[in-house]
Design a protein around this motif. Structure first.
Motif, PDB file in Angstrom:
ATOM      1  N   LEU A   1      58.418  18.779 -42.896  1.00 30.30           N
ATOM      2  CA  LEU A   1      59.512  19.648 -43.324  1.00 30.30           C
ATOM      3  C   LEU A   1      59.977  19.269 -44.722  1.00 30.30           C
TER       4      LEU A   1
ATOM      5  N   VAL B   1      59.991  21.895 -47.822  1.00 30.30           N
ATOM      6  CA  VAL B   1      61.221  22.188 -48.545  1.00 30.30           C
ATOM      7  C   VAL B   1      61.081  21.800 -50.017  1.00 30.30           C
TER       8      VAL B   1
ATOM      9  N   VAL C   1      69.575  22.578 -45.594  1.00 31.39           N
ATOM     10  CA  VAL C   1      68.680  22.206 -44.498  1.00 31.39           C
ATOM     11  C   VAL C   1      69.525  21.894 -43.269  1.00 31.39           C
TER      12      VAL C   1
ATOM     13  N   SER D   1      66.686  26.137 -44.582  1.00 36.03           N
ATOM     14  CA  SER D   1      65.825  25.678 -43.489  1.00 36.03           C
ATOM     15  C   SER D   1      66.603  25.754 -42.183  1.00 36.03           C
TER      16      SER D   1
ATOM     17  N   VAL E   1      61.577  28.207 -43.204  1.00 34.40           N
ATOM     18  CA  VAL E   1      62.083  27.963 -44.557  1.00 34.40           C
ATOM     19  C   VAL E   1      62.149  29.313 -45.262  1.00 34.40           C
TER      20      VAL E   1
END
Length: 276
Positions: free
Chosen positions: A67, A71, A154, A176, A267
């Protein structure tokens, strides 16, 4: 690029004190962060020290590296396209995702915003180009207009109007969010908060107006976790506010070890809507 949360004036620093021309003053904490929280206490207190410590332990184990990479790649692409400006992480927590993005953007400065003091202490030392500032995501951000090439969120609050205000033309908000499959093997056994099937629709309704969806990608991978990692994962998120520690420990002890757990995250990139 920071602004006074009381009057909106420009800020200057002298030693450990930051002040505006009207005399509003704010101290830089010994741990290196600056609090620009003003007015009544935030409705939500932010992550507690145990939650932040659990997050630091879990993220250091590498299970969320896919992740972070996704990102970081998305933020770098957005920031390079937009040109000059900060990378602003709203609800930055420990600054781990922001640090990953800055590693792909040499020379770019990052701003970690959060209301949690334990999180800000860690964010202040997460990367040499990060400044950590206490701010409430649901109020006016203590930032000037058009100062950010990218805004990041996030698993964090999303203030669409403020994100749009601080973005430069061509900048974007990178969000996210978990999908309904995220941590599906743990939700029922550990009593974690689930993700409803309409989360993406609600996200779009919340953001579209000042922002417009550019694109969305889903990332899914398997994690092999021992019980300590499962405990850290359960203890770092919003479910920690509602859990009985002893009950959760008993539930974790009943899991197979290692546990195979699905990570599933979307995302999304939202650009500023062109003015009519």
């Amino acid at each position: 690029m920071l602004r006074c949360p009381h009057c909106g004036g420009a800020l200057s620093r002298a030693g450990a004190v930051v002040r505006c021309e009207r005399g509003h003053a704010f101290d830089v904490a010994r741990q290196g962060y600056l609090s620009l929280l003003a007015g009544a206490a935030p409705a939500a207190p932010g992550d507690t020290a145990p939650m932040v410590a659990a997050r630091a332990v879990f993220l250091a184990g590498g299970a969320f590296d896919p992740l972070r990479d996704a990102v970081a790649e998305t933020v770098a692409r957005v920031a390079d396209r937009a040109g000059d400006g900060l990378v602003v992480d709203i609800g930055a927590g420990t600054g781990w995702y922001l640090a990953g993005a800055l590693d792909r953007l040499p020379g770019r400065l990052g701003l970690a915003l959060d209301i949690s003091k334990p999180a800000l202490r860690r964010a202040a030392r997460a990367h040499p180009r990060i400044a950590a500032v206490g701010a409430d995501a649901w109020r006016a951000l203590p930032l000037g207009d058009g100062c950010a090439a990218a805004v990041l969120g996030v698993f964090a609050p999303r203030n669409a109007a403020e994100a749009a205000r601080v973005l430069v033309p061509g900048g974007a908000l990178v969000v996210s969010t978990p999908t309904p499959r995220h941590l599906r093997e743990l939700v029922e056994p550990l009593g974690l908060l689930g993700v409803d099937a309409h989360k993406q629709q609600r996200l779009a309704a919340q953001l579209e107006g000042p922002l417009t969806l550019d694109h969305r990608e889903e990332h899914e991978w398997a994690m092999t976790l021992d019980r300590d990692a499962v405990a850290a994962l359960a203890g770092m998120g919003p479910s920690a506010f509602h859990a009985d520690r002893d009950d959760r420990a008993r539930r974790i002890a009943g899991l197979a070890e290692p546990a195979e757990v699905t990570a599933s995250v979307a995302v999304s990139v939202y650009g500023r809507r062109a003015p009519r």
